[in-house]
Design a protein around this motif. Structure first.
Motif, PDB file in Angstrom:
ATOM      1  N   SER A  16      15.054 -29.485 -19.200  1.00 59.15           N
ATOM      2  CA  SER A  16      13.703 -29.013 -18.903  1.00 59.15           C
ATOM      3  C   SER A  16      13.069 -28.254 -20.065  1.00 59.15           C
ATOM      4  N   TYR A  17      13.623 -28.362 -21.269  1.00 60.81           N
ATOM      5  CA  TYR A  17      13.106 -27.621 -22.414  1.00 60.81           C
ATOM      6  C   TYR A  17      12.002 -28.425 -23.080  1.00 60.81           C
ATOM      7  N   VAL A  18      10.755 -28.014 -22.852  1.00 60.67           N
ATOM      8  CA  VAL A  18       9.603 -28.792 -23.307  1.00 60.67           C
ATOM      9  C   VAL A  18       8.960 -28.135 -24.524  1.00 60.67           C
ATOM     10  N   GLY A  19       8.319 -28.962 -25.330  1.00 56.40           N
ATOM     11  CA  GLY A  19       7.643 -28.479 -26.518  1.00 56.40           C
ATOM     12  C   GLY A  19       6.374 -27.719 -26.198  1.00 56.40           C
ATOM     13  N   GLY A  20       5.888 -26.976 -27.204  1.00 55.16           N
ATOM     14  CA  GLY A  20       4.653 -26.225 -27.040  1.00 55.16           C
ATOM     15  C   GLY A  20       3.450 -27.144 -26.907  1.00 55.16           C
ATOM     16  N   THR A  21       2.492 -26.736 -26.103  1.00 52.12           N
ATOM     17  CA  THR A  21       1.255 -27.497 -25.905  1.00 52.12           C
ATOM     18  C   THR A  21       0.364 -27.396 -27.139  1.00 52.12           C
ATOM     19  N   GLY A  40      -2.081 -24.051 -31.293  1.00 51.19           N
ATOM     20  CA  GLY A  40      -1.056 -24.659 -30.463  1.00 51.19           C
ATOM     21  C   GLY A  40      -0.063 -23.596 -30.007  1.00 51.19           C
ATOM     22  N   ALA A  41       0.655 -23.898 -28.937  1.00 53.33           N
ATOM     23  CA  ALA A  41       1.639 -22.957 -28.397  1.00 53.33           C
ATOM     24  C   ALA A  41       2.960 -23.054 -29.162  1.00 53.33           C
ATOM     25  N   GLN A  42       3.664 -21.942 -29.251  1.00 54.23           N
ATOM     26  CA  GLN A  42       4.974 -21.934 -29.880  1.00 54.23           C
ATOM     27  C   GLN A  42       5.958 -22.774 -29.077  1.00 54.23           C
ATOM     28  N   GLY A  43       7.005 -23.242 -29.777  1.00 49.23           N
ATOM     29  CA  GLY A  43       8.099 -23.889 -29.083  1.00 49.23           C
ATOM     30  C   GLY A  43       8.872 -22.884 -28.241  1.00 49.23           C
TER      31      GLY A  43
END
Length: 204
Positions: free
Chosen positions: A137-142, A165-168
């Motif tokens: 469930s570890y998703v990248g930043g938007t 963009g969002a951080q990882g």
């Protein structure tokens, strides 16, 4: 498509927002590109005084003032996990690159390539892509969203305009190591104005 918050005026109306905010709960663009916009298609003057607007934002007017206590933010309003045109790449279970947009996304430290670039630097009107995912469930930043400002007179900016963009997302595999998903690419800020004044800044 523009929806949810819309305002228009035909007589050069001044709209002032003081110690207030406009925003949406929806955080990212879906795979088909649908999202919420703050849309002000025909406003004469917009003034933000200690206030904020959050969301993908379109303004067509004569004058815009953003004071030092105010901001417009489309940060993390771009492509969500697994949907971006330039999403970061996963390598194995532990490494993922950053999202791309105007340039190639950053590579992960060991493996995991950054996402590919897209769009036009002279017509910056795209969403930023998401970073690479990892296992589970570890998703990248938007990615960052879109801001388009069309002003026939003056843009006075002493605050900030964001489309980051969002951080990882980091997680620990054991007490000695941690791994991170890829960060999202910044989005687009496109301003057309006769005059740009002030000491604020743009960030994407």
């Amino acid at each position: 498509n523009y929806f949810d918050f819309q305002a228009s005026a035909t007589n050069n109306v001044t709209l002032s927002l003081s110690s207030g905010s406009i925003g949406f709960n929806q955080s990212a663009v879906s795979a088909n590109g649908g999202t919420d916009w703050v849309n002000l298609p025909n406003i004469g003057v917009l003034k933000l005084i200690n206030s904020s607007i959050t969301g993908n934002f379109f303004l067509n007017g004569s004058n815009l003032t953003i004071d030092s206590g105010s901001y417009i933010s489309a940060s993390s309003r771009g492509y969500a996990s697994g949907t971006g045109l330039g999403r970061g790449k996963k390598q194995g279970d532990y490494y993922a690159g950053g999202g791309g947009y105007g340039w190639v996304g950053g590579d992960a430290e060991v493996a995991g390539a950054g996402g590919l670039p897209y769009g036009n630097s002279l017509l910056p009107d795209e969403y930023g892509s998401d970073g690479g995912n990892l296992s589970g469930s570890y998703v990248g930043g938007t990615g960052g969203g879109r801001i388009r400002l069309i002003l026939s007179d003056t843009f006075n900016l002493t605050g900030i305009v964001y489309a980051d963009g969002a951080q990882g997302n980091q997680y620990f595999s054991n007490p000695s190591y941690y791994y991170s998903t890829g960060g999202g690419a910044g989005g687009s800020i496109w301003v057309t104005a006769d005059n740009l004044v002030g000491v604020g800044h743009f960030e994407a």
